[in-house]
Enzyme design. Structure first.
Site, PDB file in Angstrom:
ATOM      1  N   LYS A  52       0.846  -1.204   0.000  1.00 11.08           N
ATOM      2  CA  LYS A  52       0.000   0.000   0.000  1.00 11.08           C
ATOM      3  C   LYS A  52       0.878   1.250   0.000  1.00 11.08           C
ATOM      4  CE  LYS A  52      -3.878  -2.426   1.970  1.00 11.08           C
ATOM      5  NZ  LYS A  52      -4.580  -2.933   3.119  1.00 11.08           N
ATOM      6  N   GLN A  96      -5.037  -2.196   9.248  1.00 11.57           N
ATOM      7  CA  GLN A  96      -4.812  -3.470   8.558  1.00 11.57           C
ATOM      8  C   GLN A  96      -5.318  -4.650   9.394  1.00 11.57           C
ATOM      9  OE1 GLN A  96      -3.460  -3.791   5.348  1.00 11.57           O
ATOM     10  NE2 GLN A  96      -4.160  -5.888   5.624  1.00 11.57           N
ATOM     11  N   ASP A 119     -11.540   1.950   3.274  1.00  7.78           N
ATOM     12  CA  ASP A 119     -11.836   0.526   3.074  1.00  7.78           C
ATOM     13  C   ASP A 119     -13.345   0.286   2.944  1.00  7.78           C
ATOM     14  OD1 ASP A 119      -9.554  -1.025   2.860  1.00  7.78           O
ATOM     15  OD2 ASP A 119      -9.271  -1.238   5.029  1.00  7.78           O
TER      16      ASP A 119
END
Ligand code: NAP
Length: 284
Positions: A52, A96, A119
């Site tokens: 990322k 994460q 997300d």
């Protein structure tokens, strides 16, 4: 032989577009910024976070990494999210997954400001996806829809079968296919006669995380087969749910693993960060 949908290539085109948009924003004095929180030492998570950061570097998005020890307390983690929520220079926040078991992931997700939830895991954004008016779209399912669009494939009127009903892949995937007027069936571990259902699919999305679950006899001739999963074979190599070598002979389109959905997921995250910038700068 099926046409292989090259996720790497499509994603790279998307990243070039994001790069140009980031450049234009920077010329206006706005520097997009994505904050990524990682808790503990999970090796796979570390690779995802590294990727990322690399994507951010490619498109010019500033990336902040908050690497917290495995014994971080719930309060410390939630306080960090709140701090990032209040930081106007930060546009996107993600934590994460997975996080260590003693922490409450749900509370962490619920603490992320929905406007910065790149997300699209916050219940507010999940609700928007359900209604079909989401600002943020979930990265993996949106990546799949983008691959279909790129190949000129619409779900409208098609029989779509999604294997998997997780909150991050299966469920939102089904909703996006439904929003495009597909007729959607969702399968899971308790589904009976899976092959009978998958054989009916014009578009088959596989997200069970079970190696070789989908064999050639389960696929209709000419079907579009999208393999979301990332498993490891006996040699430790990345593979999906689909028996690629055999299904390739039957399907009309197929995605490889690696090089299929994975790069698309990453590209959509960059796009979502831009969406966050646009929405937040509109509000301010
Ligand atoms: P998950 O939370 O473990 O969900 C797996 C789903 O598959 C569950 O709904 C489960 O059913 C179902 N399932 C398991 N075994 C099955 C079987 N034998 N037959 C039918 N259904 C079965 O996993 P996830 O987070 O959705 O991820 C799925 C896969 O995608 C994983 O391999 C993951 O690594 C990969 N992934 C890839 C990307 C990417 O960017 N390419 C992104 C995210 C995830 P139950 O609900 O009944 O348990």
């Amino acid at each position: 032989m099926a046409k292989i949908i090259d996720g790497k290539k499509i994603a790279s085109e998307m990243l070039s577009e994001v790069f140009m948009e980031v450049k234009a924003l920077k010329e206006k004095g706005i520097e997009p910024c994505l904050a990524v929180i990682i808790v503990g030492d999970d090796p796979a998570s570390k690779v995802y976070v590294k990727n990322k950061k690399a994507d951010c570097g490619l498109v010019g998005i500033r990336s902040l990494e908050f690497s917290l020890p495995a014994d971080t307390t719930q309060k410390e983690l939630v306080d960090l999210v709140k701090k990032l929520n209040n930081d106007r220079s930060v546009h996107g926040i993600l934590c994460q997954s997975p996080i260590p078991k003693h922490l409450d992931e749900k509370e962490v997700i619920n603490t992320i400001s929905p406007e910065k939830d790149v997300d699209a895991f916050h219940p507010v954004n999940v609700g928007h996806i359900m209604i079909g008016d989401g600002a943020f779209l979930p990265c993996t399912p949106t990546g799949v829809m983008e691959m279909l669009r790129h190949e000129g494939i619409s779900a409208e009127g098609k029989r779509c079968v999604v294997i998997g009903r997780s909150n991050i892949v299966g469920k939102p995937m089904s909703l996006l296919l439904l929003a495009q007027n597909g007729t959607v069936t969702i399968c899971h571990s308790k589904t009976k006669n899976l092959p009978e259902i998958t054989r009916d699919a014009d578009i088959l999305v596989c997200a069970a995380g079970v190696r070789n679950l989908v064999t050639a006899d389960m696929v209709k001739e000419g079907a579009v087969v999208i393999d979301v999963s990332m498993n490891r074979n006996d040699e430790g190599k990345l593979c999906g749910d689909v028996d690629f070598a055999e299904v390739e002979k039957v399907a009309g389109y197929i995605t490889p693993v690696p090089g299929g959905v994975g790069p698309m997921t990453r590209a959509i995250l960059m796009k979502n960060t831009l969406t966050a910038v646009k929405n937040l700068t509109k509000q301010n």
